[in-house]
Structures are given as C-alpha cells and as structure tokens.
Scaffold this active site. Structure first.
Site, short mmCIF file in Angstrom:
data_model
loop_
_atom_site.label_atom_id
_atom_site.label_comp_id
_atom_site.label_asym_id
_atom_site.label_seq_id
_atom_site.Cartn_x
_atom_site.Cartn_y
_atom_site.Cartn_z
N CYS A 111 0.89 -1.16 0.00
CA CYS A 111 0.00 0.00 0.00
C CYS A 111 0.92 1.21 0.00
O CYS A 111 1.59 1.46 1.00
CB CYS A 111 -0.91 0.03 1.23
SG CYS A 111 -1.78 1.62 1.35
N CYS A 131 -0.51 4.13 2.62
CA CYS A 131 -0.49 3.93 4.07
C CYS A 131 -0.24 2.46 4.37
O CYS A 131 0.89 2.02 4.23
CB CYS A 131 -1.77 4.44 4.71
SG CYS A 131 -3.28 4.06 3.80
N SER A 132 -1.25 1.72 4.76
CA SER A 132 -1.01 0.31 5.11
C SER A 132 -2.27 -0.52 4.90
O SER A 132 -2.57 -1.40 5.71
CB SER A 132 -0.53 0.20 6.56
OG SER A 132 -1.46 0.84 7.41
N CYS A 133 -3.03 -0.24 3.84
CA CYS A 133 -4.25 -1.00 3.57
C CYS A 133 -3.91 -2.47 3.39
O CYS A 133 -2.94 -2.83 2.72
CB CYS A 133 -4.95 -0.45 2.33
SG CYS A 133 -5.49 1.26 2.57
FE FE Z 1 -3.39 2.17 2.85
#
Ligand code: FE
Length: 199
Positions: free
Chosen positions: A102, A105-107
C-alpha cells in the site's frame, strides 16, 4: 486543520483522546475496545487466509469463485469483517508472480491476514517495492523469483485490498485441506515469500 504527517506518538495520543471521548459519551466501553484489539491480535490472522488458500487448492469451483468475487467466496467459509469489504485475490502462475503493497499507508485485508506486519507500514517497503520489486524480494525477504517470471505489484487501497493465491506446492497430491493450510505462510499471501515445501 493541516494534514501534516504525524509521528506514531502523535497518532497514539489522538487515538487515546478519541477513545476517551467515545467512552465518556457512553458510545463505547473499555471492554468493547479491549475485545476488538483481542479479536484482531489473537483470533483474526493469516491462519484464516491459509484456510481459504487450502480450499482453493483443493476445490477448483471454489477457486473460480474466489478469483471472481473474493469477498463473497470468503464469506462461504464464515470469513468476513472490517477492512475486508473489497478484497481481491490474485493467482500466481509460472509466468506471473503477484506482490502487494500500500503505497499510501497500510491498507491490508484484515479478515484473512490479520493486522499488517510493521515492515508493511514502513516507507522504505512502500516506495521501494514499486520501483524494484525483484531486488526488494531478494534482498529484504530472501525470496528469489525466477527471471522468467514477471512480477506484478499491486497497490492496495481502502477500496481494493489485494492478497495472493500462491501456487500449490508440488508433492501435495491427496493432501487434506488442513495439511495444505499448514504450508501457507502470511508472507506468501502478501507475495513477499514462499509457501512451505511439502515434506
Ligand atoms: Fe493504505
């Protein structure tokens, strides 16, 4: 309000403040918060994704449904929830290997993989994986993808959360789904590692 990048300490402080406010207003309880954390730390994890992969390896009809509509197919196994509303499973072949990042961010697909590992959230992984995936996989993860195999990197977002259906290891003919699930690693479902070999 400015949208500057915040430090983990600032984010933690904001989350704490929000949590206190919601508890004060009687909208949530401390027990509810603790329970949610417990669920995502201990109960929801890559073992659920491994179960889905093992079923796809064993049942071609299920595999077709998984690739067609991942979220719906997971529901057949009772697997669904937060951050998994729009999951997409990508099938590895001899010609193409998929890997997930991602960049923003950190999906991450929580219902099948649990919470993302720390490295997944690091800026280095998020930017470098897009630029030079083959090198990152080899240097950072010790995972060497044959030159003849194309690497496709997929950028997860809040709309679309990708994960990988790795290739079934050779020598596993006749194995039960439980046995197969043991071979599926978290990293193999992110596309940064191999499944375990049959032994
Ligand atoms: Fe994300």
């Amino acid at each position: 309000m400015s949208s500057i990048i915040r430090t983990p300490e600032e984010i933690t402080a904001r989350v704490k403040a929000l949590e206190s406010m919601l508890i004060d207003k009687g909208l949530i309880t401390t027990q509810m918060v603790d329970r949610m954390v417990e669920i995502y730390e201990n109960e929801v994890g890559p073992q659920l994704g491994a179960k889905v992969i093992a079923k796809a390896w064993s049942d071609p009809d299920f595999k077709a449904r998984l690739l067609e509509d991942t979220t719906e197919a997971c529901k057949e196994l009772g697997i669904s929830g937060l951050q998994g509303e729009d999951m997409v499973a990508l099938e590895d072949t001899d010609d193409v290997h998929h890997a997930v990042v991602c960049t923003l961010c950190s999906c991450y697909p929580w219902p099948v993989l649990g919470l993302p590992p720390n490295w997944y959230k690091e800026p280095q992984y998020r930017s470098r994986m897009v630029r030079e995936p083959r090198k990152v996989l080899a240097e950072e993860f010790g995972y060497v993808v044959p030159e003849s195999t194309e690497i496709r990197v997929w950028d997860s977002s809040s709309e679309m959360r990708y994960w990988v259906l790795p290739q079934r290891p050779t020598g596993t003919e006749g194995w039960s789904e439980e046995q197969l699930a043991e071979l599926v690693t978290r990293d193999s479902m992110i596309g940064v590692g191999a499944v375990k070999a049959a032994s």
